[in-house]
Write an enzyme that holds these catalytic residues in place. Structure first.
Site, short mmCIF file in Angstrom:
data_model
loop_
_atom_site.label_atom_id
_atom_site.label_comp_id
_atom_site.label_asym_id
_atom_site.label_seq_id
_atom_site.Cartn_x
_atom_site.Cartn_y
_atom_site.Cartn_z
N THR A 1 0.89 -1.10 0.12
CA THR A 1 0.14 -0.05 0.01
C THR A 1 0.81 1.22 0.18
OG1 THR A 1 -1.84 -1.04 1.09
CG2 THR A 1 -1.77 1.27 1.30
N SER B 1 1.22 -7.58 -1.06
CA SER B 1 1.92 -8.61 -0.62
C SER B 1 1.18 -9.99 -0.48
CB SER B 1 2.44 -8.17 1.01
OG SER B 1 1.44 -8.14 1.93
N SER B 2 -0.31 -9.95 -0.71
CA SER B 2 -0.92 -11.13 -0.69
C SER B 2 -0.53 -11.96 -1.88
CB SER B 2 -2.57 -10.64 -0.83
OG SER B 2 -2.90 -9.71 -0.32
N THR C 1 1.32 -5.13 4.19
CA THR C 1 1.11 -5.40 5.46
C THR C 1 0.61 -6.54 5.48
OG1 THR C 1 -1.05 -4.31 5.66
CG2 THR C 1 0.80 -2.87 6.35
N GLN D 1 -4.12 -21.51 18.78
CA GLN D 1 -4.64 -20.38 18.26
C GLN D 1 -4.79 -19.04 19.00
OE1 GLN D 1 -8.80 -21.56 17.55
NE2 GLN D 1 -8.08 -23.40 16.37
N CYS D 2 -4.51 -19.05 20.23
CA CYS D 2 -4.53 -18.09 21.12
C CYS D 2 -3.32 -17.20 20.72
CB CYS D 2 -4.22 -18.33 22.65
SG CYS D 2 -5.52 -19.36 23.18
N1 ASP Z 1 -2.93 -5.37 0.32
C1 ASP Z 1 -1.88 -4.53 0.88
C2 ASP Z 1 -0.38 -5.58 0.70
O1 ASP Z 1 -0.39 -6.19 1.72
C3 ASP Z 1 -2.20 -4.26 2.16
C4 ASP Z 1 -1.07 -3.10 2.64
O2 ASP Z 1 0.05 -3.08 2.22
O3 ASP Z 1 -1.44 -2.52 3.65
O4 ASP Z 1 0.07 -5.43 -0.05
#
Ligand code: ASP
Length: 339
Positions: free
Chosen positions: A13, A59-60, A90, A273-274
């Site tokens: 982002t 980044s996905s 992120t 999972q915690c």
């Molecule tokens: N979808 C974005 C990524 O991970 C989200 C971000 O950068 O905040 O590239």
């Protein structure tokens, strides 16, 4: 003498601009923005240069190939710079930070990942402080590990997890203290930072494409659905269990499946999972089965770190017993120890 920092822009982002199809990375525009940012030329700032990865990604879309590209850019430039700032989306930043923490052996310099929730081109962007403070931290000579700086806090990379999809404090480190807080000044917690880099030589271990799976347990889970994936092809599996490592007993359906995975060579790692606390196999009847079937305890390791560690240990070419042993030992400060 001023520190010299290499910024590696991988996308995310922070460097995106609005397009007809939504926000998308624009490397050229972003480079211009940084070059025009007066604060980055201030006297207190380290010297910096920026390079980009081949593709600027949301980044996905990151894969093992992209982790290897970032790792090898650091390795190639390791001697030329005092530190590295990785600009990254992120969504999978904690996975990349965990992966880099393992693939960069005997790291003696800061590798700081950062990004933003709001693009730098927007008036309210959080990217401005994230970049400025990351550069200052990378230039401070205090950090000798892979960390995430975001929203005023410096976190150990392999202890971090994305916590908020829209808040500006997007990351937490629930099982390990914050390494530094950026208030009026940047205050480091010297006792929790990696003490000093190793005297051994820095080395870069590229990851292989190891087949790894993650299963999140939930009430009513039908374990037999997973039997078909437990073949020799599966090398590692992370099971996200309840609490301290508990799984529903469901007529002991899971046990033969875990045994099958284990006997065909897979490393079964139990995480919780915690967000906080540690796995303790055998504390309850509901976790004893996992232990008896040959699973290892991920203790307080995040799933992100457990996945990255499996990639690392298999890429090193270790045998199953060695990997089992090392999964329960802290290699880069990613976990506590068995009490
Ligand atoms: N979808 C974005 C990524 O991970 C989200 C971000 O950068 O905040 O590239």
């Amino acid at each position: 003498m001023k520190s010299k920092i290499l910024i590696i822009n991988t996308g995310g982002t922070i460097g995106m601009v609005k397009t007809e199809k939504g926000y998308a990375p624009d490397g050229e525009y972003f480079r211009k923005q940084l070059e025009e940012m007066g604060a980055l030329k201030a006297d207190i700032m380290p010297e910096w240069e920026m390079i980009e990865t081949k593709d600027l990604l949301d980044s996905s879309n990151m894969t093992v190939r992209d982790w290897n590209e970032i790792g090898s850019l650091i390795a190639v430039n390791y001697r030329k710079y005092d530190g590295f700032v990785i600009l990254h989306g992120t969504d999978t930043m904690s996975y990349t930070a965990s992966a880099l923490s393992f693939m960069l052996e005997n790291l003696d310099k800061p590798v700081i990942l950062t990004g933003s929730q709001i693009p730098l081109c927007e008036v309210r962007s959080d990217g401005r402080d994230n970049i400025i403070s990351s550069l200052l931290i990378a230039g401070s000579k205090k950090v000798k590990e892979v960390a995430i700086y975001f929203g005023g806090s410096l976190l150990r990379g392999n202890r971090s997890m994305k916590y908020s999809a829209d808040g500006l404090t997007a990351f937490v480190s629930p099982s390990y203290p914050v390494l530094a807080e950026a208030g009026i000044s940047i205050k480091y917690d010297e006792t929790h930072l990696m003490k000093q880099g190793s005297e051994d030589d820095f080395a870069f271990v590229p990851f292989k494409k190891v087949p790894i799976g993650v299963i999140k347990v939930f009430p009513g889970i039908q374990f037999d659905l997973f039997e078909s994936i437990m073949t020799e092809n599966l090398k590692g599996i992370v099971i996200e269990t309840f609490g301290s490592g508990n799984i529903p007993q469901n007529g002991e359906a899971l046990l033969p499946i875990i045994e099958k995975a284990f006997s065909s060579g897979a490393i079964v790692t139990v995480c919780t999972q915690c967000p906080q606390g540690t796995v303790s196999l055998g504390t309850y009847e509901t976790s004893l089965a996992l232990k008896e079937a040959g699973a290892v305890s991920g203790l307080d390791m995040t799933t992100e770190a457990a996945v990255a560690k499996l990639y690392y240990l298999f890429s090193k070419g270790y045998g199953r017993d060695q990997i089992k042993k090392l999964m329960e030992v802290s290699l880069r400060g990613e976990m506590g120890s068995i009490q």
